[in-house]
Design a protein around this motif. Structure first.
Motif, PDB file in Angstrom:
ATOM      1  N   ALA A   1       0.829  -1.208   0.000  1.00 35.43           N
ATOM      2  CA  ALA A   1       0.000   0.000   0.000  1.00 35.43           C
ATOM      3  C   ALA A   1       0.861   1.254   0.000  1.00 35.43           C
ATOM      4  N   ARG A   2       0.354   2.272  -0.621  1.00 34.37           N
ATOM      5  CA  ARG A   2       1.021   3.580  -0.619  1.00 34.37           C
ATOM      6  C   ARG A   2       0.537   4.369   0.583  1.00 34.37           C
ATOM      7  N   LEU A   3       1.467   4.920   1.339  1.00 29.40           N
ATOM      8  CA  LEU A   3       1.099   5.726   2.497  1.00 29.40           C
ATOM      9  C   LEU A   3       0.524   7.064   2.047  1.00 29.40           C
ATOM     10  N   PRO A   4      -0.309   7.679   2.877  1.00 29.08           N
ATOM     11  CA  PRO A   4      -0.751   9.044   2.574  1.00 29.08           C
ATOM     12  C   PRO A   4       0.456   9.964   2.446  1.00 29.08           C
ATOM     13  N   GLY A   5       0.277  11.076   1.781  1.00 29.73           N
ATOM     14  CA  GLY A   5       1.376  12.019   1.598  1.00 29.73           C
ATOM     15  C   GLY A   5       1.810  12.667   2.901  1.00 29.73           C
ATOM     16  N   GLU A   6       2.979  13.295   2.869  1.00 31.49           N
ATOM     17  CA  GLU A   6       3.532  13.939   4.066  1.00 31.49           C
ATOM     18  C   GLU A   6       2.577  14.970   4.661  1.00 31.49           C
ATOM     19  N   THR A   7       1.934  15.747   3.794  1.00 25.61           N
ATOM     20  CA  THR A   7       1.032  16.788   4.282  1.00 25.61           C
ATOM     21  C   THR A   7      -0.141  16.185   5.042  1.00 25.61           C
ATOM     22  N   THR A   8      -0.697  15.109   4.499  1.00 29.10           N
ATOM     23  CA  THR A   8      -1.824  14.440   5.153  1.00 29.10           C
ATOM     24  C   THR A   8      -1.403  13.831   6.478  1.00 29.10           C
ATOM     25  N   LEU A   9      -0.270  13.135   6.489  1.00 31.71           N
ATOM     26  CA  LEU A   9       0.213  12.510   7.725  1.00 31.71           C
ATOM     27  C   LEU A   9       0.538  13.566   8.773  1.00 31.71           C
ATOM     28  N   ALA A  10       1.145  14.664   8.342  1.00 31.20           N
ATOM     29  CA  ALA A  10       1.485  15.730   9.282  1.00 31.20           C
ATOM     30  C   ALA A  10       0.236  16.299   9.933  1.00 31.20           C
ATOM     31  N   ALA A  11      -0.820  16.486   9.139  1.00 32.99           N
ATOM     32  CA  ALA A  11      -2.068  17.027   9.681  1.00 32.99           C
ATOM     33  C   ALA A  11      -2.707  16.053  10.669  1.00 32.99           C
ATOM     34  N   GLU A  12      -2.692  14.762  10.354  1.00 36.10           N
ATOM     35  CA  GLU A  12      -3.309  13.769  11.227  1.00 36.10           C
ATOM     36  C   GLU A  12      -2.531  13.599  12.531  1.00 36.10           C
ATOM     37  N   LEU A  13      -1.221  13.696  12.445  1.00 38.49           N
ATOM     38  CA  LEU A  13      -0.384  13.532  13.637  1.00 38.49           C
ATOM     39  C   LEU A  13      -0.214  14.823  14.424  1.00 38.49           C
ATOM     40  N   GLY A  14      -0.523  15.953  13.790  1.00 42.02           N
ATOM     41  CA  GLY A  14      -0.359  17.232  14.464  1.00 42.02           C
ATOM     42  C   GLY A  14       1.084  17.667  14.575  1.00 42.02           C
ATOM     43  N   VAL A  15       1.892  17.323  13.564  1.00 45.00           N
ATOM     44  CA  VAL A  15       3.315  17.681  13.561  1.00 45.00           C
ATOM     45  C   VAL A  15       3.660  18.322  12.222  1.00 45.00           C
ATOM     46  N   GLY A  16       4.893  18.765  12.085  1.00 42.27           N
ATOM     47  CA  GLY A  16       5.357  19.340  10.830  1.00 42.27           C
ATOM     48  C   GLY A  16       5.758  18.274   9.826  1.00 42.27           C
ATOM     49  N   ARG A  17       5.855  18.681   8.569  1.00 42.90           N
ATOM     50  CA  ARG A  17       6.244  17.739   7.514  1.00 42.90           C
ATOM     51  C   ARG A  17       7.651  17.208   7.732  1.00 42.90           C
ATOM     52  N   SER A  18       8.546  18.040   8.295  1.00 40.14           N
ATOM     53  CA  SER A  18       9.917  17.573   8.527  1.00 40.14           C
ATOM     54  C   SER A  18       9.929  16.435   9.543  1.00 40.14           C
ATOM     55  N   THR A  19       9.042  16.497  10.536  1.00 40.90           N
ATOM     56  CA  THR A  19       8.946  15.420  11.525  1.00 40.90           C
ATOM     57  C   THR A  19       8.460  14.138  10.860  1.00 40.90           C
ATOM     58  N   VAL A  20       7.453  14.255  10.004  1.00 43.54           N
ATOM     59  CA  VAL A  20       6.956  13.082   9.278  1.00 43.54           C
ATOM     60  C   VAL A  20       8.050  12.504   8.399  1.00 43.54           C
ATOM     61  N   ARG A  21       8.818  13.383   7.743  1.00 45.74           N
ATOM     62  CA  ARG A  21       9.875  12.927   6.843  1.00 45.74           C
ATOM     63  C   ARG A  21      10.917  12.108   7.621  1.00 45.74           C
ATOM     64  N   GLU A  22      11.300  12.591   8.802  1.00 39.51           N
ATOM     65  CA  GLU A  22      12.294  11.864   9.601  1.00 39.51           C
ATOM     66  C   GLU A  22      11.722  10.549  10.114  1.00 39.51           C
TER      67      GLU A  22
END
Length: 229
Positions: free
Chosen positions: A32-53
């Motif tokens: 499966a393909r994960l949701p994009g960084e922007t979507t994951l960041a919004a759901e987790l309540g963090v920045g995109r850089s945090t999701v990227r790491e």
């Protein structure tokens, strides 16, 4: 099962744990393909850089793999072995510093020998940014300090050294913020050894490899005036 927001700190570790749990639970199946960084960041309540790491850490554990232009895909619901990024995340700050010293002292020596005018401009801009960040609080200073050292390592023009330094960043970021708060050394030195950083820029500018390595060694042997631990 909704992801839910994470607590303020440590963000990367918590985001990684939440995403890993989703994969292990089968919320995202293998392939499966994960949701994009922007979507994951919004759901987790963090920045995109945090999701990227966090995604980078999961890639190191063998859970996901990025495909250029396509996104990040689940490749396993179980870790395939602890790789270098995973080991770093679990390492003590002291241990990371011992390896960081070897990387950065050599990189500083090479930077003095190989730096271009563009490198000097970037290093001097990073020093100015570090000085400006000193008035913004410990976390801002740590981010600017890391950016400064990354500019010096980049001037060595060795992608392996640059990659090793980049791998250290997640551990360094939280460790240095905690260290500054613990030692309270900025009460007596708001610039957190600005003079040493200026000396490093001078050595690199003058092509003094030995001097550049010595400045870095002196700073990392006793960061912020205390031994790391």
């Amino acid at each position: 099962m909704p992801l839910g927001p994470v607590r303020p700190s440590p963000l990367v570790e918590q985001a990684t744990e939440r995403l890993r749990a989703q994969i292990v639970a089968g919320e995202w199946a293998v392939g499966a393909r994960l949701p994009g960084e922007t979507t994951l960041a919004a759901e987790l309540g963090v920045g995109r850089s945090t999701v990227r790491e966090a995604l980078r850490g999961l890639a190191g554990e063998g859970f996901v793999r990025a495909r250029q232009g396509a996104g990040v895909f689940v490749v396993s619901a179980e870790p395939v072995g602890e790789e270098w990024p995973a080991r770093l995340r679990k390492a003590a700050v002291r241990d990371v510093y011992e390896v960081r010293m070897a990387v950065e002292t050599h990189a500083a020596r090479l930077a003095a020998e190989r730096r271009t005018e563009a490198d000097l401009t970037a290093i001097e801009a990073a020093l100015a940014g570090r000085r400006a960040a000193a008035a913004e609080g410990d976390r801002a200073l740590v981010e600017a300090d890391i950016a400064f050292h990354a500019a010096v390592v980049g001037a060595a023009h060795n992608p392996v050294l640059a990659g090793l330094f980049a791998d250290f960043v997640p551990v360094l970021r939280e460790g240095l913020v905690e260290l500054l708060a613990l030692t309270r050394m900025r009460e007596g030195d708001p610039g957190a050894r600005d003079g040493a950083h200026e000396a490093l820029v001078r050595a690199v500018r003058e092509g003094d490899g030995a001097g550049a390595a010595e400045v870095v060694r002196g700073e990392l042997e006793d960061p912020f005036g205390v031994a790391p631990g």
